[in-house]
Design a protein around this motif. Structure first.
Motif, mmCIF file in Angstrom:
data_model
loop_
_atom_site.group_PDB
_atom_site.id
_atom_site.type_symbol
_atom_site.label_atom_id
_atom_site.label_comp_id
_atom_site.label_asym_id
_atom_site.label_seq_id
_atom_site.Cartn_x
_atom_site.Cartn_y
_atom_site.Cartn_z
ATOM 1 N N LYS A 73 35.244 16.859 46.986
ATOM 2 C CA LYS A 73 36.074 17.948 47.494
ATOM 3 C C LYS A 73 36.638 18.747 46.332
ATOM 4 C CE LYS A 73 39.766 18.916 50.559
ATOM 5 N NZ LYS A 73 41.171 18.631 50.645
ATOM 6 N N ILE A 74 36.595 20.046 46.469
ATOM 7 C CA ILE A 74 37.226 20.891 45.462
ATOM 8 C C ILE A 74 38.140 21.877 46.176
ATOM 9 C CG2 ILE A 74 35.161 22.423 45.372
ATOM 10 C CD1 ILE A 74 35.949 22.989 42.411
ATOM 11 N N SER A 75 39.359 22.019 45.677
ATOM 12 C CA SER A 75 40.265 23.013 46.242
ATOM 13 C C SER A 75 40.914 23.756 45.093
ATOM 14 C CB SER A 75 41.309 22.343 47.136
ATOM 15 O OG SER A 75 42.005 21.375 46.396
ATOM 16 N N SER A 76 41.322 24.973 45.359
ATOM 17 C CA SER A 76 41.823 25.786 44.260
ATOM 18 C C SER A 76 42.784 26.855 44.765
ATOM 19 C CB SER A 76 40.632 26.442 43.550
ATOM 20 O OG SER A 76 41.030 26.973 42.312
ATOM 21 N N LYS A 77 43.753 27.170 43.924
ATOM 22 C CA LYS A 77 44.680 28.262 44.229
ATOM 23 C C LYS A 77 44.635 29.219 43.059
ATOM 24 C CE LYS A 77 48.160 25.843 47.019
ATOM 25 N NZ LYS A 77 49.513 25.256 46.943
ATOM 26 N N MET A 92 40.705 29.617 41.385
ATOM 27 C CA MET A 92 39.596 30.472 41.826
ATOM 28 C C MET A 92 39.938 31.098 43.169
ATOM 29 S SD MET A 92 36.347 28.058 40.973
ATOM 30 C CE MET A 92 37.242 26.513 41.108
ATOM 31 N N SER A 93 39.373 32.275 43.413
ATOM 32 C CA SER A 93 39.548 32.905 44.712
ATOM 33 C C SER A 93 38.700 32.149 45.725
ATOM 34 C CB SER A 93 39.091 34.364 44.660
ATOM 35 O OG SER A 93 37.689 34.385 44.449
ATOM 36 N N GLU A 94 38.996 32.330 47.001
ATOM 37 C CA GLU A 94 38.241 31.636 48.045
ATOM 38 C C GLU A 94 36.755 31.939 47.974
ATOM 39 O OE1 GLU A 94 39.907 31.855 52.137
ATOM 40 O OE2 GLU A 94 41.814 31.733 51.042
ATOM 41 N N GLU A 95 36.447 33.162 47.593
ATOM 42 C CA GLU A 95 35.051 33.576 47.541
ATOM 43 C C GLU A 95 34.280 32.823 46.452
ATOM 44 O OE1 GLU A 95 34.341 37.684 46.653
ATOM 45 O OE2 GLU A 95 32.189 37.287 46.844
ATOM 46 N N ILE A 96 34.873 32.731 45.282
ATOM 47 C CA ILE A 96 34.214 32.009 44.186
ATOM 48 C C ILE A 96 34.127 30.524 44.529
ATOM 49 C CG2 ILE A 96 34.427 31.289 41.765
ATOM 50 C CD1 ILE A 96 35.554 34.059 41.146
ATOM 51 N N LEU A 97 35.216 30.001 45.099
ATOM 52 C CA LEU A 97 35.271 28.588 45.454
ATOM 53 C C LEU A 97 34.132 28.196 46.396
ATOM 54 C CD1 LEU A 97 37.060 26.108 44.984
ATOM 55 C CD2 LEU A 97 38.309 26.699 47.051
ATOM 56 N N LYS A 98 33.816 29.079 47.348
ATOM 57 C CA LYS A 98 32.734 28.810 48.295
ATOM 58 C C LYS A 98 31.405 28.623 47.571
ATOM 59 C CE LYS A 98 34.100 31.790 51.703
ATOM 60 N NZ LYS A 98 33.745 33.067 52.302
ATOM 61 N N GLY A 99 31.250 29.342 46.472
ATOM 62 C CA GLY A 99 29.979 29.325 45.766
ATOM 63 C C GLY A 99 29.797 28.186 44.783
ATOM 64 N N VAL A 100 30.868 27.612 44.240
ATOM 65 C CA VAL A 100 30.707 26.694 43.112
ATOM 66 C C VAL A 100 29.955 25.397 43.425
ATOM 67 C CG1 VAL A 100 32.647 27.548 41.766
ATOM 68 C CG2 VAL A 100 33.023 25.666 43.376
ATOM 69 N N GLU A 101 29.928 25.015 44.719
ATOM 70 C CA GLU A 101 29.247 23.769 45.047
ATOM 71 C C GLU A 101 27.736 23.935 45.136
ATOM 72 O OE1 GLU A 101 30.895 21.486 48.262
ATOM 73 O OE2 GLU A 101 32.908 22.201 47.802
#
Lengths: 122, 185
Positions: free
Chosen positions: B85-89, B45-54
């Motif tokens: 914690k969730i991280s994504s590339k 996921m992009s950083e923007e989507i990642l910020k939202g998923v939580e």
């Protein structure tokens, strides 16, 4: 003790069977397996279908598969039955206990179990 | 969710939808903590989507596919004073090392700890639904280990589909046995 080597025996046993099965699947049972379905019991429903379809000797005709959210989360677990040439049947608020009847009467006998159908439950 | 194994199923479905070829589900358990780590090689996921998923209320139509699954697991962990914690590339930014890692730590002795439940049923469900995707499962507990790797199964089966009834049944019995020795019942 179970071991990976046992899979080799399964492979030998199944080699002929798989060829036989291909192309003969005319009924598809689809279980909604998104967050909404999982949270209210889709997993045991799915596993019961897999079990009962095999027990009823329908493995060659019926495929059990999974899908995402169907869009009516309040009626989950939802199971859809697709059959060539027939209209789709949607079963709602499914439980593992309802599966045997659907396999026996609908998948095997060709008669829709109307009391479990979405329209009737609403 | 009544069992953490259902959260595992739900989160892993996201990995499969993200096009993962291999998803590993690792459970590390001690006397008082349980850690679930789900790692995939999907599109990320992009950083923007990642910020939202939580945040369940941030979710918009375009990110709807992420839905409530992540917030539910996060809540289950935080309820036990654990952490999440969730991280994504994303594939676009990291074409050679993309994927997502979800890690949730639970305090087992907390009143609000959700039991792990039937992990075997979760794994057989995943294999049944996604026979062409690989899953590595490891549960470490007290120096012992339960394990299943579909890549090894695939090698043994030589073309027989992993969602064949006989194979699913084998996986169920195999995992149940692994769990019996893991907890030394």
């Amino acid at each position: 003790m179970k071991s990976l080597a046992e899979l080799q025996a399964i492979k030998e046993k199944m080699k002929g069977k798989v060829a036989l099965r291909e192309g003969s699947n005319d009924i598809r049972v689809v279980v909604g397996m998104a967050t909404c379905g999982i949270a209210v019991g889709a997993r045991p429903v799915l596993n019961k279908f897999v079990e009962e379809v095999d027990k009823a000797g329908l493995a060659g005709r019926v495929v059990v598969s999974q899908t995402g959210c169907i869009g009516v989360c309040q009626y989950e677990p939802i199971v859809e039955v697709y059959e060539a040439g027939k209209e789709k049947v949607t079963y709602a608020k499914m439980t593992a206990d309802k599966v045997e009847k659907i396999v026996e009467e609908h998948l095997k006998g060709g008669k829709v179990v109307s009391e479990y159908v979405l329209a009737d439950i609403k | 969710m009544k069992e953490l194994s259902l959260n595992i199923l739900d989160i892993t479905e996201n990995s499969v939808k993200a096009g993962a070829t291999l998803t590993s589900i690792i459970i590390d358990e001690t006397a008082d903590q349980l850690t679930i780590t789900i790692t995939d090689d999907g599109c990320g996921m992009s950083e923007e989507i990642l910020k939202g998923v939580e945040d369940p209320f941030y979710t918009t139509r375009t990110t709807r596919k992420v839905g409530l699954g992540i917030p539910l697991l996060k809540m289950a962990a935080e309820m036990t004073s654990g952490n999440f914690k969730i991280s994504s590339k994303s594939k676009e930014q990291y074409p050679n090392s993309h994927g997502t890692v979800v890690k949730a730590v639970f305090n087992k002795n907390h009143l609000d700890f959700t039991p792990l439940g039937d992990v075997t049923a979760t794994l057989t469900t995943l294999i049944q639904g996604h026979p062409d995707t690989d899953f590595l499962f490891v549960h470490n507990f007290d120096g012992r280990q339960a394990e299943l790797d579909t890549r090894q199964m695939r090698e043994m089966l030589d073309g027989i589909p992993l969602n064949s009834y006989e194979v699913i049944k084998w996986a169920e019995e195999y995992l149940n046995e692994q769990y019996q020795s893991l907890y030394d019942i």
